[in-house]
Write a protein that holds these residues in place. Structure first.
Motif, PDB file in Angstrom:
ATOM      1  N   SER A 114      -6.584  -6.730 -25.157  1.00  0.00           N
ATOM      2  CA  SER A 114      -6.676  -5.622 -24.205  1.00  0.00           C
ATOM      3  C   SER A 114      -8.127  -5.206 -23.982  1.00  0.00           C
ATOM      4  O   SER A 114      -8.534  -4.905 -22.851  1.00  0.00           O
ATOM      5  N   GLN A 115      -8.915  -5.185 -25.059  1.00  0.00           N
ATOM      6  CA  GLN A 115     -10.339  -4.869 -24.924  1.00  0.00           C
ATOM      7  C   GLN A 115     -11.052  -5.939 -24.113  1.00  0.00           C
ATOM      8  O   GLN A 115     -11.909  -5.641 -23.269  1.00  0.00           O
ATOM      9  N   LEU A 116     -10.682  -7.199 -24.354  1.00  0.00           N
ATOM     10  CA  LEU A 116     -11.260  -8.322 -23.599  1.00  0.00           C
ATOM     11  C   LEU A 116     -10.943  -8.181 -22.116  1.00  0.00           C
ATOM     12  O   LEU A 116     -11.818  -8.368 -21.255  1.00  0.00           O
ATOM     13  N   ASN A 168     -13.984  -4.666 -15.876  1.00  0.00           N
ATOM     14  CA  ASN A 168     -15.166  -3.856 -15.550  1.00  0.00           C
ATOM     15  C   ASN A 168     -16.219  -4.699 -14.848  1.00  0.00           C
ATOM     16  O   ASN A 168     -16.846  -4.262 -13.877  1.00  0.00           O
ATOM     17  N   ARG A 169     -16.415  -5.920 -15.349  1.00  0.00           N
ATOM     18  CA  ARG A 169     -17.380  -6.818 -14.692  1.00  0.00           C
ATOM     19  C   ARG A 169     -16.883  -7.232 -13.312  1.00  0.00           C
ATOM     20  O   ARG A 169     -17.673  -7.345 -12.365  1.00  0.00           O
ATOM     21  N   GLN A 170     -15.570  -7.442 -13.184  1.00  0.00           N
ATOM     22  CA  GLN A 170     -15.006  -7.808 -11.885  1.00  0.00           C
ATOM     23  C   GLN A 170     -15.207  -6.691 -10.866  1.00  0.00           C
ATOM     24  O   GLN A 170     -15.392  -6.961  -9.675  1.00  0.00           O
ATOM     25  N   LEU A 171     -15.152  -5.433 -11.324  1.00  0.00           N
ATOM     26  CA  LEU A 171     -15.366  -4.312 -10.409  1.00  0.00           C
ATOM     27  C   LEU A 171     -16.787  -4.336  -9.860  1.00  0.00           C
ATOM     28  O   LEU A 171     -17.006  -4.108  -8.659  1.00  0.00           O
ATOM     29  N   THR A 180     -15.559   1.855 -21.141  1.00  0.00           N
ATOM     30  CA  THR A 180     -15.632   0.447 -21.552  1.00  0.00           C
ATOM     31  C   THR A 180     -14.945   0.209 -22.887  1.00  0.00           C
ATOM     32  O   THR A 180     -14.838  -0.937 -23.325  1.00  0.00           O
ATOM     33  N   GLN A 181     -14.477   1.299 -23.524  1.00  0.00           N
ATOM     34  CA  GLN A 181     -13.802   1.172 -24.815  1.00  0.00           C
ATOM     35  C   GLN A 181     -12.309   1.410 -24.648  1.00  0.00           C
ATOM     36  O   GLN A 181     -11.892   2.346 -23.970  1.00  0.00           O
ATOM     37  N   TYR A 186      -6.513  -1.252 -11.063  1.00  0.00           N
ATOM     38  CA  TYR A 186      -6.167  -1.952 -12.303  1.00  0.00           C
ATOM     39  C   TYR A 186      -6.958  -1.369 -13.474  1.00  0.00           C
ATOM     40  O   TYR A 186      -6.414  -1.213 -14.579  1.00  0.00           O
ATOM     41  N   LEU A 187      -8.203  -1.005 -13.238  1.00  0.00           N
ATOM     42  CA  LEU A 187      -9.003  -0.381 -14.312  1.00  0.00           C
ATOM     43  C   LEU A 187      -8.440   0.993 -14.667  1.00  0.00           C
ATOM     44  O   LEU A 187      -8.446   1.386 -15.849  1.00  0.00           O
ATOM     45  N   GLU A 188      -7.960   1.722 -13.681  1.00  0.00           N
ATOM     46  CA  GLU A 188      -7.316   3.015 -13.957  1.00  0.00           C
ATOM     47  C   GLU A 188      -6.101   2.796 -14.861  1.00  0.00           C
ATOM     48  O   GLU A 188      -5.832   3.583 -15.778  1.00  0.00           O
ATOM     49  N   PHE A 189      -5.357   1.716 -14.579  1.00  0.00           N
ATOM     50  CA  PHE A 189      -4.193   1.370 -15.390  1.00  0.00           C
ATOM     51  C   PHE A 189      -4.604   0.983 -16.809  1.00  0.00           C
ATOM     52  O   PHE A 189      -3.966   1.387 -17.790  1.00  0.00           O
ATOM     53  N   LEU A 190      -5.693   0.212 -16.941  1.00  0.00           N
ATOM     54  CA  LEU A 190      -6.141  -0.254 -18.258  1.00  0.00           C
ATOM     55  C   LEU A 190      -6.732   0.866 -19.105  1.00  0.00           C
ATOM     56  O   LEU A 190      -6.718   0.786 -20.337  1.00  0.00           O
ATOM     57  N   THR A 191      -7.251   1.906 -18.465  1.00  0.00           N
ATOM     58  CA  THR A 191      -7.899   2.993 -19.197  1.00  0.00           C
ATOM     59  C   THR A 191      -7.022   4.248 -19.272  1.00  0.00           C
ATOM     60  O   THR A 191      -7.464   5.283 -19.763  1.00  0.00           O
ATOM     61  N   LYS A 192      -5.795   4.170 -18.761  1.00  0.00           N
ATOM     62  CA  LYS A 192      -4.912   5.335 -18.725  1.00  0.00           C
ATOM     63  C   LYS A 192      -4.424   5.679 -20.127  1.00  0.00           C
ATOM     64  O   LYS A 192      -4.046   4.803 -20.883  1.00  0.00           O
TER      65      LYS A 192
END
Length: 436
Positions: free
Chosen positions: A354-356, A362-365, A258-259, A430-436
């Motif tokens: 980006s954090q937003l 994460n909530r959408q997941l 989440t960070q 998309y979360l994998e992309f955002l946390t990569k």
């Protein structure tokens, strides 16, 4: 065979050939390999990086000498130039000091070959400029890698959309078959006088609706295929892609950080960009310091073209200092400092956004997971309800309209479930992309 009939058959064959489409089966891994080599956006990013590398290579002039060569041909009757030319040619005689010749010389020819070397020694502002160019190059390199990651996500999304489009066609073709079977059954009942004509019309309307939806789904297949062709920079004329892998109809639950990661390539690129602006500000500040450069030249003179009758050299060093240039350097420094501060604020804003986005996704997941569960339950209920109504209808216990509504609901819930699975799987990507 009649000639007209033969000609008509030839025209039909040509028409079918003109509108025929090649169906190309392709896997997701094959797409990911192709997009790295062929995508235009990646090529643009590569050329941008090449430009930044060229800027950095240009800064090598801070350490390397500048060497130039020239050959000058001159003819003069100017007293000073004529005397100096003879002096350089080492051909002066006592007669040349005759005041009459000094004041009114004859036409004098001079041919000079000159090799000049300029060597920078101490240029503090240039050092910071080189550091800025290096940071800029590293920022574009990181942006290129992030672009490749983004295109990987985009290809995955487009491939999943193509899978979903084909699955929708499959569902609607099955719905079309069911609708046609129901229509045939209703037509038989209508001929036997067991149903009113309004029931037959309702079923016919339903059949047409399914046909329209099926055609729309086939158009979506072509649209998704065209977008994949665009990503691969390939022609989409008379061609449609078909996924090798079928769409997933289940999900695997995953959790993510989440960070925001400080090592994400676009975040690192922003930091490198800020660093480049900082170095540019330092470079402008160092403009106030003196510069030390060495120079040297080797000259050859003669009275004839390309000859070297007289030779000489010059070497030296120059310390230069722009004490005041009419506020030009001060203005440049103020601008560079403001751009550095602006870059810092932009980087801070980008990280906050980006954090937003990470928090929202994460909530959408979680929402997508809940939607999959609900739509799966609704599909199971709709399938069971249609099975019961179909059996009761054949026994004459259900109305035609109830059967049609049940069939429509089943089809709708199946498509909703597939859409929910697609949304969850894409959100996970998309979360994998955002946390990569």
């Amino acid at each position: 065979m009649n000639t007209k009939i033969q000609f008509s058959l030839i025209l039909i064959s040509l028409s079918l050939g003109a509108f025929a489409q090649d169906t190309i089966t392709i896997s997701k891994n094959e797409l990911l390999e192709k997009v790295t080599d062929k995508n235009l956006q990646i090529k643009i990013a590569e050329k941008t990086l090449a430009g930044a590398k060229a800027d950095f290579n240009e800064s090598n002039s801070l350490f390397l000498p500048k060497i130039s060569a020239s050959h000058t041909a001159m003819m003069t009757t100017n007293p000073l130039m004529a005397f100096g030319s003879k002096l350089n040619q080492e051909i002066l005689t006592p007669a040349d000091f005759n005041p009459a010749l000094l004041n009114d010389p004859d036409k004098t020819e001079n041919y000079a070959t000159r090799i000049e070397v300029l060597q920078p020694l101490i240029n503090i502002d240039g050092l910071y400029g080189r550091k800025a160019a290096k940071s800029k190059m590293e920022a574009f390199d990181l942006q290129l890698e992030r672009t490749k990651e983004y295109l990987g996500l985009e290809v995955s999304k487009a491939f999943m959309q193509l899978q979903l489009a084909y699955k929708a066609v499959e569902v609607l073709e099955k719905a079309n078959t069911t609708a046609q079977a129901n229509l045939k059954l209703i037509e038989n009942y209508n001929k036997q006088g067991l149903l009113q004509k309004t029931d037959l019309l309702s079923v016919q309307v339903r059949v047409n609706e399914v046909k329209n939806q099926l055609q729309y789904a086939k158009s979506n297949v072509q649209n998704a295929s065209d977008y994949l062709a665009f990503l691969l920079d390939e022609s989409n004329e008379n061609k449609v892609y078909k996924p090798l892998e079928v769409i997933e109809n289940t999900i695997e639950i995953s959790t993510f950080e989440t960070q925001l990661s400080a090592n994400r390539k676009d975040v690192l690129a922003m930091d490198k960009s800020v660093e480049a602006y900082e170095k540019m500000a330092k470079m402008s500040q160092m403009n106030f310091l003196p510069r030390l450069n060495a120079f040297g030249s080797y000259e050859m003179y003669d009275t004839q073209l390309f000859q070297t009758g007289a030779k000489g050299y010059t070497i030296g060093a120059q310390l230069s200092w722009d004490i005041f240039d009419g506020y030009k350097s001060i203005g440049k420094f103020q601008k560079a400092k403001a751009e550095f501060q602006k870059a810092e604020v932009e980087a801070k804003q980008y990280k906050a956004q980006s954090q937003l986005e990470l928090n929202k996704t994460n909530r959408q997941l979680t929402d997508a997971e809940n939607k999959v569960s609900l739509t799966k339950l609704a599909l199971e209920q709709a399938q069971e309800a249609y099975r019961i109504r179909a059996n009761r209808f054949q026994e004459g216990l259900e109305k035609t309209t109830d059967l049609l509504q049940s069939e429509t609901l089943q089809q709708q819930k199946e498509l909703e479930y597939l859409q929910a699975v697609f949304e969850y799987n894409f959100t996970k990507k998309y979360l994998e992309f955002l946390t990569k």
